[in-house]
Design a protein around this motif. Structure first.
Motif, mmCIF file in Angstrom:
data_model
loop_
_atom_site.group_PDB
_atom_site.id
_atom_site.type_symbol
_atom_site.label_atom_id
_atom_site.label_comp_id
_atom_site.label_asym_id
_atom_site.label_seq_id
_atom_site.Cartn_x
_atom_site.Cartn_y
_atom_site.Cartn_z
ATOM 1 N N ILE A 98 5.494 3.544 9.333
ATOM 2 C CA ILE A 98 6.590 4.511 9.352
ATOM 3 C C ILE A 98 7.746 4.024 8.490
ATOM 4 O O ILE A 98 8.310 4.778 7.675
ATOM 5 C CB ILE A 98 7.052 4.770 10.801
ATOM 6 C CG1 ILE A 98 5.961 5.495 11.588
ATOM 7 C CG2 ILE A 98 8.351 5.577 10.817
ATOM 8 C CD1 ILE A 98 6.250 5.617 13.069
ATOM 9 N N ASP A 99 8.112 2.763 8.645
ATOM 10 C CA ASP A 99 9.219 2.208 7.868
ATOM 11 C C ASP A 99 8.923 2.262 6.373
ATOM 12 O O ASP A 99 9.814 2.568 5.566
ATOM 13 C CB ASP A 99 9.486 0.760 8.286
ATOM 14 C CG ASP A 99 10.045 0.640 9.695
ATOM 15 O OD1 ASP A 99 10.525 1.661 10.228
ATOM 16 O OD2 ASP A 99 10.000 -0.476 10.262
ATOM 17 N N ALA A 100 7.686 1.972 5.993
ATOM 18 C CA ALA A 100 7.324 1.968 4.573
ATOM 19 C C ALA A 100 7.389 3.373 3.981
ATOM 20 O O ALA A 100 7.841 3.561 2.839
ATOM 21 C CB ALA A 100 5.934 1.378 4.383
ATOM 22 N N VAL A 101 6.954 4.379 4.738
ATOM 23 C CA VAL A 101 7.016 5.757 4.247
ATOM 24 C C VAL A 101 8.469 6.207 4.138
ATOM 25 O O VAL A 101 8.877 6.822 3.140
ATOM 26 C CB VAL A 101 6.209 6.694 5.163
ATOM 27 C CG1 VAL A 101 6.442 8.155 4.776
ATOM 28 C CG2 VAL A 101 4.719 6.368 5.084
ATOM 29 N N LEU A 102 9.274 5.902 5.147
ATOM 30 C CA LEU A 102 10.684 6.305 5.110
ATOM 31 C C LEU A 102 11.429 5.636 3.960
ATOM 32 O O LEU A 102 12.328 6.238 3.357
ATOM 33 C CB LEU A 102 11.366 5.966 6.441
ATOM 34 C CG LEU A 102 10.955 6.831 7.633
ATOM 35 C CD1 LEU A 102 11.593 6.312 8.918
ATOM 36 C CD2 LEU A 102 11.370 8.289 7.396
ATOM 37 N N ALA A 103 11.067 4.410 3.652
ATOM 38 C CA ALA A 103 11.727 3.679 2.566
ATOM 39 C C ALA A 103 11.108 3.981 1.207
ATOM 40 O O ALA A 103 11.535 3.398 0.204
ATOM 41 C CB ALA A 103 11.674 2.178 2.839
ATOM 42 N N ALA A 104 10.103 4.877 1.186
ATOM 43 C CA ALA A 104 9.425 5.269 -0.056
ATOM 44 C C ALA A 104 8.704 4.106 -0.723
ATOM 45 O O ALA A 104 8.477 4.113 -1.926
ATOM 46 C CB ALA A 104 10.400 5.918 -1.035
ATOM 47 N N ARG A 105 8.321 3.103 0.072
ATOM 48 C CA ARG A 105 7.494 2.030 -0.484
ATOM 49 C C ARG A 105 6.053 2.480 -0.633
ATOM 50 O O ARG A 105 5.309 1.925 -1.441
ATOM 51 C CB ARG A 105 7.578 0.781 0.403
ATOM 52 C CG ARG A 105 8.958 0.138 0.427
ATOM 53 C CD ARG A 105 8.901 -1.259 1.029
ATOM 54 N NE ARG A 105 8.482 -1.261 2.413
ATOM 55 C CZ ARG A 105 9.309 -1.123 3.454
ATOM 56 N NH1 ARG A 105 10.608 -0.995 3.251
ATOM 57 N NH2 ARG A 105 8.842 -1.146 4.693
#
Length: 302
Positions: free
Chosen positions: A133-140
């Motif tokens: 979730i964090d990676a998707v939100l941060a556009a990584r």
């Protein structure tokens, strides 16, 4: 913030490649004095980069660090080019994160897609739900699969697949009672306690909890969890996709029973912009792979 002149870095890179100021200057079509001056300016910023010996240049630790930095920067530049490569379905980067179990099933299919379209670059990482979730939100990464439905308005969420949990024992073993499992011992893994407790508490009501199980082994590599089971050293509980990705299927037995316990996998991506054409193409392949794995017969298991 440290700002290094690109011309200085270009001269440094040529000097590392060529091993002499003369050859570096010829490659760059500069004078030796210009190359030497560029290196001196870098050394004024970073410290000594070379140990100079007659007819030999040796990198210092700072020099090795700068070589590593240039390599990392080249990789970042390449990734940026891929991510900005227009909305084509046959070129650019496809970036995603998934749980390990479904990832084992999907990754070979994504590589087949890349073989058909070599202009694609597959960047796939495994991770737990919150990291995804964090990676998707941060556009990584552009998209992810998670086993918990996130409640965040910044994400678009849709159901992707269902992933049943399976009780897996060595092929020669038949399990009729709780004691049959306990005589084997549990092959533990990072999700072992949670997954096994969810399934076994329903299959064997009133059985002792995880703290009372004999542990026969542990590994944190999802591709290796079933290796000791295949060798007859214990039992484990894993999602079906992880079991189906294991090569030695004939060495395993899936103990069927009721009730079935399953997780729903959710596809997530940022709500503010649509998925790229290449991501949509990857999703078609991923959906086909998931359907194929889910539809495979569990014949021969008991």
């Amino acid at each position: 913030m440290l700002m290094l002149n690109p011309l200085w870095l270009r001269s440094f890179h040529a000097l590392v490649e060529q091993g002499s100021f003369t050859r570096a200057a010829d490659q760059l079509e500069l004078t030796q004095a210009a190359v030497s001056q560029h290196v001196q300016k870098l050394e004024a910023e970073l410290g000594a980069l070379f140990i100079r010996r007659p007819r030999q240049l040796e990198l210092t630790p700072a020099g090795h660090a700068l070589v590593d930095y240039l390599g990392e920067r080249a990789e970042v530049d390449q990734r940026l080019k891929l991510r900005l490569a227009g909305d084509r379905d046959d070129h650019g980067e496809i970036s995603l994160m998934t749980p390990g179990s479904i990832g084992l099933a999907l990754y070979p299919r994504l590589l087949e897609l890349q073989k058909r379209s070599p202009g694609l670059c597959i960047r796939h990482r495994f991770g737990p739900t919150q990291d995804i979730i964090d990676a998707v939100l941060a556009a990584r990464v552009e998209m992810g699969l998670v086993i918990e439905c996130p409640d965040d308005p910044r994400l678009t969420v849709s159901e992707f697949a269902t992933e049943p949990l399976e009780l897996i024992v060595p092929a020669a073993v038949k399990v009729e009672r709780w004691d049959d499992l306990m005589s084997l011992g549990f092959i533990d893994h990072p999700d072992g306690k949670a997954l096994a407790s969810r399934l076994l508490s329903r299959r064997f009501p009133g059985s002792p909890g995880y703290a009372h199980w004999p542990i026969s082994g542990f590994t944190n590599q999802i591709g290796l969890i079933l290796a000791p089971v295949a060798e007859g050293l214990g039992f484990t509980v894993l999602p079906r996709f992880a079991r189906q990705a294991f090569e030695q299927q004939a060495s395993l037995r899936v103990v069927t029973g009721q009730p079935e316990v399953a997780d729903t996998l959710y596809l997530i991506h940022r709500a503010e912009w649509p998925l790229s054409s290449r991501a949509e193409r990857a999703l078609l392949v991923m959906g086909t792979a998931a359907d194929a794995e889910a539809g495979r017969s569990a014949g021969g298991h008991a």
